[in-house]
Design a protein around this motif. Structure first.
Motif, PDB file in Angstrom:
ATOM      1  N   ASN A 176      10.740  22.620  16.235  1.00  0.00           N
ATOM      2  CA  ASN A 176      11.184  22.008  14.804  1.00  0.00           C
ATOM      3  C   ASN A 176      10.846  20.650  14.431  1.00  0.00           C
ATOM      4  O   ASN A 176      11.738  19.987  13.691  1.00  0.00           O
ATOM      5  CB  ASN A 176      13.006  22.008  14.901  1.00  0.00           C
ATOM      6  N   PRO A 177       9.313  20.447  14.155  1.00  0.00           N
ATOM      7  CA  PRO A 177       9.067  19.068  13.613  1.00  0.00           C
ATOM      8  C   PRO A 177       9.454  18.883  12.298  1.00  0.00           C
ATOM      9  O   PRO A 177       9.768  17.623  12.020  1.00  0.00           O
ATOM     10  CB  PRO A 177       7.784  19.251  14.217  1.00  0.00           C
ATOM     11  N   ASN A 178       9.180  19.812  11.442  1.00  0.00           N
ATOM     12  CA  ASN A 178       9.431  19.455  10.117  1.00  0.00           C
ATOM     13  C   ASN A 178      11.130  19.502   9.708  1.00  0.00           C
ATOM     14  O   ASN A 178      11.110  18.518   9.047  1.00  0.00           O
ATOM     15  CB  ASN A 178       9.136  20.849   9.488  1.00  0.00           C
ATOM     16  N   GLU A 179      11.948  20.031  10.558  1.00  0.00           N
ATOM     17  CA  GLU A 179      13.057  19.838  10.114  1.00  0.00           C
ATOM     18  C   GLU A 179      13.465  18.399  10.733  1.00  0.00           C
ATOM     19  O   GLU A 179      14.563  17.752  10.126  1.00  0.00           O
ATOM     20  CB  GLU A 179      14.128  21.076  11.056  1.00  0.00           C
ATOM     21  N   LEU A 180      13.049  18.092  11.924  1.00  0.00           N
ATOM     22  CA  LEU A 180      13.428  16.807  12.455  1.00  0.00           C
ATOM     23  C   LEU A 180      12.851  15.587  11.453  1.00  0.00           C
ATOM     24  O   LEU A 180      13.506  14.509  11.643  1.00  0.00           O
ATOM     25  CB  LEU A 180      13.086  16.797  13.985  1.00  0.00           C
ATOM     26  N   LYS A 199      32.369  13.647   7.661  1.00  0.00           N
ATOM     27  CA  LYS A 199      32.353  15.158   8.162  1.00  0.00           C
ATOM     28  C   LYS A 199      32.414  14.828   9.551  1.00  0.00           C
ATOM     29  O   LYS A 199      31.554  14.284  10.267  1.00  0.00           O
ATOM     30  CB  LYS A 199      31.556  15.822   7.339  1.00  0.00           C
ATOM     31  N   PHE A 200      32.882  16.121  10.247  1.00  0.00           N
ATOM     32  CA  PHE A 200      32.938  16.112  11.667  1.00  0.00           C
ATOM     33  C   PHE A 200      32.839  17.680  12.158  1.00  0.00           C
ATOM     34  O   PHE A 200      32.981  17.968  13.328  1.00  0.00           O
ATOM     35  CB  PHE A 200      34.321  15.719  12.351  1.00  0.00           C
ATOM     36  N   ASP A 201      32.514  18.464  10.806  1.00  0.00           N
ATOM     37  CA  ASP A 201      32.262  19.919  11.385  1.00  0.00           C
ATOM     38  C   ASP A 201      30.797  20.312  11.846  1.00  0.00           C
ATOM     39  O   ASP A 201      30.920  21.471  12.156  1.00  0.00           O
ATOM     40  CB  ASP A 201      33.003  20.758   9.995  1.00  0.00           C
ATOM     41  N   ARG A 202      29.996  19.445  11.677  1.00  0.00           N
ATOM     42  CA  ARG A 202      28.577  19.779  11.995  1.00  0.00           C
ATOM     43  C   ARG A 202      27.860  20.627  11.101  1.00  0.00           C
ATOM     44  O   ARG A 202      26.654  20.978  11.037  1.00  0.00           O
ATOM     45  CB  ARG A 202      28.364  19.973  13.397  1.00  0.00           C
ATOM     46  N   GLU A 203      28.550  21.266   9.965  1.00  0.00           N
ATOM     47  CA  GLU A 203      27.906  22.153   9.063  1.00  0.00           C
ATOM     48  C   GLU A 203      26.829  21.749   8.436  1.00  0.00           C
ATOM     49  O   GLU A 203      25.683  22.312   8.536  1.00  0.00           O
ATOM     50  CB  GLU A 203      29.051  22.852   8.209  1.00  0.00           C
ATOM     51  N   THR A 204      27.093  20.710   7.533  1.00  0.00           N
ATOM     52  CA  THR A 204      25.805  20.089   6.870  1.00  0.00           C
ATOM     53  C   THR A 204      24.603  19.955   7.734  1.00  0.00           C
ATOM     54  O   THR A 204      23.628  20.085   7.124  1.00  0.00           O
ATOM     55  CB  THR A 204      26.520  19.178   5.906  1.00  0.00           C
ATOM     56  N   LEU A 205      25.119  19.160   8.759  1.00  0.00           N
ATOM     57  CA  LEU A 205      23.763  18.526   9.778  1.00  0.00           C
ATOM     58  C   LEU A 205      23.193  19.794  10.008  1.00  0.00           C
ATOM     59  O   LEU A 205      21.913  19.891  10.188  1.00  0.00           O
ATOM     60  CB  LEU A 205      24.627  17.949  10.816  1.00  0.00           C
ATOM     61  N   ALA A 206      23.714  20.996  10.341  1.00  0.00           N
ATOM     62  CA  ALA A 206      23.058  22.055  10.891  1.00  0.00           C
ATOM     63  C   ALA A 206      22.201  22.950   9.906  1.00  0.00           C
ATOM     64  O   ALA A 206      21.201  23.277  10.281  1.00  0.00           O
ATOM     65  CB  ALA A 206      24.014  23.255  11.646  1.00  0.00           C
ATOM     66  N   VAL A 207      22.759  22.690   8.634  1.00  0.00           N
ATOM     67  CA  VAL A 207      22.125  23.338   7.534  1.00  0.00           C
ATOM     68  C   VAL A 207      20.841  22.567   7.341  1.00  0.00           C
ATOM     69  O   VAL A 207      19.641  23.217   7.178  1.00  0.00           O
ATOM     70  CB  VAL A 207      22.773  23.634   6.377  1.00  0.00           C
ATOM     71  N   LEU A 208      20.709  21.249   7.384  1.00  0.00           N
ATOM     72  CA  LEU A 208      19.614  20.439   7.259  1.00  0.00           C
ATOM     73  C   LEU A 208      18.494  20.522   7.982  1.00  0.00           C
ATOM     74  O   LEU A 208      17.426  20.514   7.627  1.00  0.00           O
ATOM     75  CB  LEU A 208      20.289  18.908   6.958  1.00  0.00           C
ATOM     76  N   ILE A 211      19.425  24.738  12.254  1.00  0.00           N
ATOM     77  CA  ILE A 211      19.933  25.334  13.299  1.00  0.00           C
ATOM     78  C   ILE A 211      21.226  25.601  13.229  1.00  0.00           C
ATOM     79  O   ILE A 211      21.926  25.643  12.258  1.00  0.00           O
ATOM     80  CB  ILE A 211      19.612  24.329  14.674  1.00  0.00           C
ATOM     81  N   ASP A 212      21.858  26.469  14.563  1.00  0.00           N
ATOM     82  CA  ASP A 212      23.168  26.891  14.325  1.00  0.00           C
ATOM     83  C   ASP A 212      23.826  25.670  15.106  1.00  0.00           C
ATOM     84  O   ASP A 212      23.471  25.007  15.817  1.00  0.00           O
ATOM     85  CB  ASP A 212      23.282  27.947  15.321  1.00  0.00           C
ATOM     86  N   LYS A 213      25.188  25.238  14.250  1.00  0.00           N
ATOM     87  CA  LYS A 213      25.926  24.224  14.616  1.00  0.00           C
ATOM     88  C   LYS A 213      26.368  24.299  16.148  1.00  0.00           C
ATOM     89  O   LYS A 213      26.537  23.209  16.742  1.00  0.00           O
ATOM     90  CB  LYS A 213      27.021  24.065  13.730  1.00  0.00           C
ATOM     91  N   LYS A 214      26.229  25.439  16.708  1.00  0.00           N
ATOM     92  CA  LYS A 214      26.562  25.521  18.176  1.00  0.00           C
ATOM     93  C   LYS A 214      25.602  25.101  19.167  1.00  0.00           C
ATOM     94  O   LYS A 214      25.752  24.393  20.344  1.00  0.00           O
ATOM     95  CB  LYS A 214      26.949  26.869  18.732  1.00  0.00           C
ATOM     96  N   GLU A 215      24.447  24.698  18.662  1.00  0.00           N
ATOM     97  CA  GLU A 215      23.229  24.170  19.376  1.00  0.00           C
ATOM     98  C   GLU A 215      23.288  22.725  19.408  1.00  0.00           C
ATOM     99  O   GLU A 215      22.848  22.007  20.363  1.00  0.00           O
ATOM    100  CB  GLU A 215      22.037  24.478  18.796  1.00  0.00           C
ATOM    101  N   ILE A 216      24.047  21.943  18.417  1.00  0.00           N
ATOM    102  CA  ILE A 216      24.189  20.490  18.292  1.00  0.00           C
ATOM    103  C   ILE A 216      24.816  20.067  19.715  1.00  0.00           C
ATOM    104  O   ILE A 216      24.192  18.924  20.198  1.00  0.00           O
ATOM    105  CB  ILE A 216      24.704  20.140  17.154  1.00  0.00           C
TER     106      ILE A 216
END
Length: 255
Positions: A176-180, A199-208, A211-216
């Motif tokens: 995921n080099p481009n996403e990172l 925010k604390f739900d990881r949703e926006t971060l996962a979208v950007l 990845i799936d927010k469960k991976e964070i």
């Protein structure tokens, strides 16, 4: 004659390059509650492709930089998030109406157990549970590694994590080099940073990051961040943690 030919091809090259560069344009819109049709204030709009953000004003209005085919992620607490594709028609017409649907949230009962305090600081300070997280520094690396509570093999877990080329961390950063690369862009935009800080739900971060927010949590565990940090940090702190871990990954990969 030779100079004329060179100038001709140079002009063609400049023209082709100019065509490849698509200038940024602006689109705007109003965001409404799908049920009540009232405007929604402080809704967050993020251009996933350009990593730029905007927020609706008191009239539910927003404006944001885009290019054709960009995707906007729209979110607001209590409403279902929405992704909207930027079309040529939207760019041409400039203004769009967007409706968000309220999210049905069932709150579970939470039991808060009080501490039996005596009123004496020396006594009470020993009865309240505390959790200490230790960070380890490695010479040559600028980023400290958190290994949770102290234990004899904590430092070994740090080394095992960052030098093991077959784990989830290696696979994630390698694929995921481009996403990172977006992590650096996120830090440049105040709207995005302010949104992640709240925010604390990881949703926006996962979208950007795509990845799936469960991976964070798994990624942060491999970066040796403690469970308490993973559970309590806001999205901005999580972003900085992943960014720091990624920078160290690049250093170790080069070595």
């Amino acid at each position: 004659m030779k100079y004329l030919i060179v100038l001709f091809f140079l002009a063609l090259s400049i023209s082709a390059s100019a065509q490849d560069i698509v200038p940024s344009q602006k689109v705007s819109g109003f965001i409404y509650n799908d049920n009540t049709k009232s405007v929604l204030i402080n809704a967050n709009i993020i251009n996933i492709n350009k990593v730029r953000g905007a927020r609706t004003d008191a009239n539910g209005y927003f404006e944001i930089d885009v290019q054709p085919t960009d995707t906007l992620h729209i979110s607001l607490l209590g409403f279902q998030s929405l992704r909207v594709k930027v079309t040529n028609d939207w760019i041409k017409n400039k203004v769009a109406k967007i409706f968000l649907t309220e999210r049905a949230i069932a709150l579970e009962e939470i039991v808060i157990r009080p501490f039996n305090l005596t009123g004496y600081l020396e006594v009470d300070s020993k009865t309240i549970p505390t959790s200490e997280n230790y960070r380890y520094s490695i010479s040559g690396l600028t980023h400290g590694y958190e290994a949770g509570e102290y234990s004899p093999n904590a430092f070994g877990r740090v080394l095992g994590s960052i030098f093991n080329p077959t784990d989830l961390l290696y696979n994630f950063f390698g694929k995921n080099p481009n996403e990172l690369k977006k992590l650096k862009e996120m830090k440049k935009d105040d709207t995005v940073r302010n949104l992640l800080e709240s925010k604390f739900d990881r949703e926006t971060l996962a979208v950007l990051l795509g990845i799936d927010k469960k991976e964070i949590p798994e990624i942060l565990q491999r970066c040796n961040y403690s469970d308490s940090f993973i559970q309590t940090a806001n999205d901005l702190q999580i972003m900085d943690a992943i960014s720091g871990c990624y920078e160290e990954y690049k250093i170790l990969k080069k070595k």
